[in-house]
Scaffold this active site. Structure first.
Site, PDB file in Angstrom:
ATOM      1  N   ARG A   1       0.844  -1.197   0.000  1.00 48.94           N
ATOM      2  CA  ARG A   1       0.000   0.000   0.000  1.00 48.94           C
ATOM      3  C   ARG A   1       0.877   1.244   0.000  1.00 48.94           C
ATOM      4  O   ARG A   1       1.016   1.927  -0.999  1.00 48.94           O
ATOM      5  CB  ARG A   1      -0.948  -0.026   1.202  1.00 48.94           C
ATOM      6  CG  ARG A   1      -2.138   0.944   1.074  1.00 48.94           C
ATOM      7  CD  ARG A   1      -1.807   2.389   1.431  1.00 48.94           C
ATOM      8  NE  ARG A   1      -1.402   2.561   2.808  1.00 48.94           N
ATOM      9  CZ  ARG A   1      -0.948   3.719   3.289  1.00 48.94           C
ATOM     10  NH1 ARG A   1      -0.825   4.787   2.498  1.00 48.94           N
ATOM     11  NH2 ARG A   1      -0.566   3.825   4.551  1.00 48.94           N
TER      12      ARG A   1
ATOM     13  N   GLU B   1      -3.752  10.811  10.349  1.00 47.59           N
ATOM     14  CA  GLU B   1      -2.797  11.383   9.389  1.00 47.59           C
ATOM     15  C   GLU B   1      -2.213  12.695   9.920  1.00 47.59           C
ATOM     16  O   GLU B   1      -2.908  13.536  10.473  1.00 47.59           O
ATOM     17  CB  GLU B   1      -3.504  11.628   8.061  1.00 47.59           C
ATOM     18  CG  GLU B   1      -2.570  12.119   6.957  1.00 47.59           C
ATOM     19  CD  GLU B   1      -3.292  12.452   5.674  1.00 47.59           C
ATOM     20  OE1 GLU B   1      -2.618  12.629   4.657  1.00 47.59           O
ATOM     21  OE2 GLU B   1      -4.543  12.542   5.694  1.00 47.59           O
TER      22      GLU B   1
END
Length: 522
Positions: free
Chosen positions: A16, A146
């Site tokens: 990923r 994030e």
């Protein structure tokens, strides 16, 4: 009472986050093969294999991986990145058969306000809604925050507030990324320790990036702070400077911190080579653990110390990683370097002949020639004026290539005492030569080994008429070996490397060997 060993899980995100490396895109079959090696052989605890809704090919890749993993009871270890998108990521992952959603949320107020245009409460409510949808569909949910590293530094109250609002919703792991790779080990340890102490009922992962070259060190600091898992990629693949290296992190957790991990180190080099091949991104020869040269001693004094008592050995033994120690041959080589290589080839030389051969090696090294163990028999033959490695000689060769036509080759070759001619055609001049050479070899019961790798290079700053070096790696019954040819024409450089391989094969098959050179086959 003996203290129990500390444990930490390893999540590999090569398939990923590693695919965010510039120019890297794995096909569904490539992803499936890498996933199998990571889970079945390397035995990482978890793998993150894709981002939801990217493409139909990505959907097929996830479905293939999950199907394979489910048949082995490993489906819960396959994870997919998804988004707060009204349930579309949940639908995508469910359609692929996935079991785990890694939900991306905003871990800094700057991202939440500047990118989403939302308040903390609104964003937290959106995340809770998506988590609820996923749990209702039977998915396990982890959550990335994030830009957590900048969020924690700029406004920790935002980070605390987000985690507090999500603590009771059913998230298994809160994954804290150093998204831009700005943290130091000291900051990682302090921040992670704070998060773990502040939220003792939650599990935290650390996800590093390597912009300052601190990815591995930061993983170790996070592990020392008590995180549940650290994230890595094979060969440091990832955005910009990449992520922390799986091999480096695993070995340092064991050796430097004494952690108990489930990684099978004997397959680290194998998965590195597989990812290198599929990604097209070469690993540096001096990359720790997996680099081609990291178990090679160059200085003669090191070889001497190893010969007298393994004085330059450490816990990083090559055997631990299913590899082999090497001793370089060049201008820094000494008697012990030569002796170690002769031992590997099972060759015996008198003291005088060793001195003469070593002098020739130093001379070649001084002129920047690349010398491998496989070159040794030829250097010995040259120095001792021996004909042992002239079992096959190319007497004449003509190759021709044309646009939109097959290439052709005509050869005249001496095999032992027999001079034969042959012709062949193929997809390129070298292929035509191989096809021509195969015919007389077949009649003599000789089969060339499979060509494993083929490199062509010229000196840096070279001109159009510069010498070309061709290095071919062959897959033999006794392991991989490299042969080298040099010529102004790259096809003839490859032909020279092939003839050298042929002579090695024929010498190995010879029933009688000179007393001074009993065996020159690797």
């Amino acid at each position: 009472m003996t203290e129990s060993p500390r444990t930490v899980r390893i999540m590999d995100t090569t398939l990923r986050d590693g695919e965010q490396t510039q120019g890297v895109s794995f096909s569904p079959d490539e992803k499936t093969n890498i996933a199998k090696v990571l889970l079945d052989l390397v035995r990482v605890d978890r793998i993150e294999v894709a981002s939801a809704r990217v493409s139909p090919g990505e959907l097929d890749a996830v479905a293939n991986i999950v199907d394979w993993a489910a048949r082995r009871g490993l489906a819960e270890r396959v994870e997919v990145l998804g988004f707060v998108d009204g349930g579309r990521s949940v639908d995508w992952i469910t359609r692929a058969g996935g079991r785990v959603l890694n939900l991306l949320a905003k871990g800094s107020e700057k991202h939440c306000v500047g990118q989403l245009g939302k308040t903390l409460d609104t964003h937290a409510a959106d995340v809770r809604e998506t988590v609820g949808l996923a749990l209702a569909r039977g998915l396990k949910v982890n959550c990335y925050l994030e830009d957590w590293s900048n969020g924690y530094q700029d406004k920790p109250a935002y980070v605390y507030g987000l985690v507090e609002r999500l603590a009771d919703v059913g998230i298994a792991h809160f994954m804290l990324p150093d998204t831009l790779g700005v943290m130091t080990p000291e900051r990682v340890f302090c921040a992670m320790s704070d998060m773990i102490l502040r939220f003792p009922g939650l599990l935290f992962d650390f996800h590093p990036h390597n912009d300052y070259g601190l990815g591995t060190a930061n993983c170790l600091a996070a592990a020392q702070a008590g995180v549940a898992a650290v994230h890595c990629t094979v060969n440091c693949l990832g955005e910009r400077a990449g992520n922390a290296s799986l091999a480096e992190v695993a070995v340092n957790l064991r050796d430097q911190l004494g952690f108990e991990i489930g990684i099978d180190e004997t397959h680290l080099a194998r998965v590195s080579e597989l990812v290198e091949y599929f990604s097209g991104k070469r690993v540096a020869d001096n990359a720790p653990i997996v680099g081609a040269d990291v178990f090679t001693q160059t200085a003669g004094i090191h070889a001497d110390g190893d010969k007298k008592g393994s004085l330059y050995h450490t816990r990083l033994s090559p055997e631990r990683f299913a590899r082999r120690r090497k001793y370089a041959l060049g201008k820094l080589a000494g008697k012990a370097s030569l002796a170690k290589n002769l031992e590997r080839l099972d060759i015996s030389l008198s003291e005088e002949n060793q001195r003469r051969v070593l002098a020739r090696i130093v001379e070649l090294g001084d002129s920047k020639k690349t010398i491998t163990t496989e070159d040794l028999p030829f250097i010995i033959a040259e120095v001792l004026d021996s004909k042992d490695y002239n079992h096959a000689q190319l007497l004449a060769c003509n190759v021709s290539s044309s646009l939109d036509l097959e290439s052709t080759a005509s050869i005249k070759i001496c095999l032992g005492d027999e001079v034969v001619t042959a012709a062949g055609s193929g997809n390129g001049a070298f292929d035509a030569f191989i096809n021509a050479l195969t015919k007389p070899l077949k009649r003599n019961g000789i089969t060339l080994p499979e060509l494993k790798d083929y490199e062509v290079r010229i000196p840096k700053g070279g001109r159009a008429d510069a010498l070309t070096e061709c290095i071919i790696t062959w897959d033999t019954e006794r392991g991989s070996i490299k042969t080298r040819g040099v010529h102004a024409n790259q096809v003839f450089a490859a032909i020279a490397a092939t003839m050298r391989m042929l002579n090695i094969l024929m010498h190995g098959a010879a029933a009688e060997r000179p007393a001074d050179v009993p065996d020159a086959v690797v």
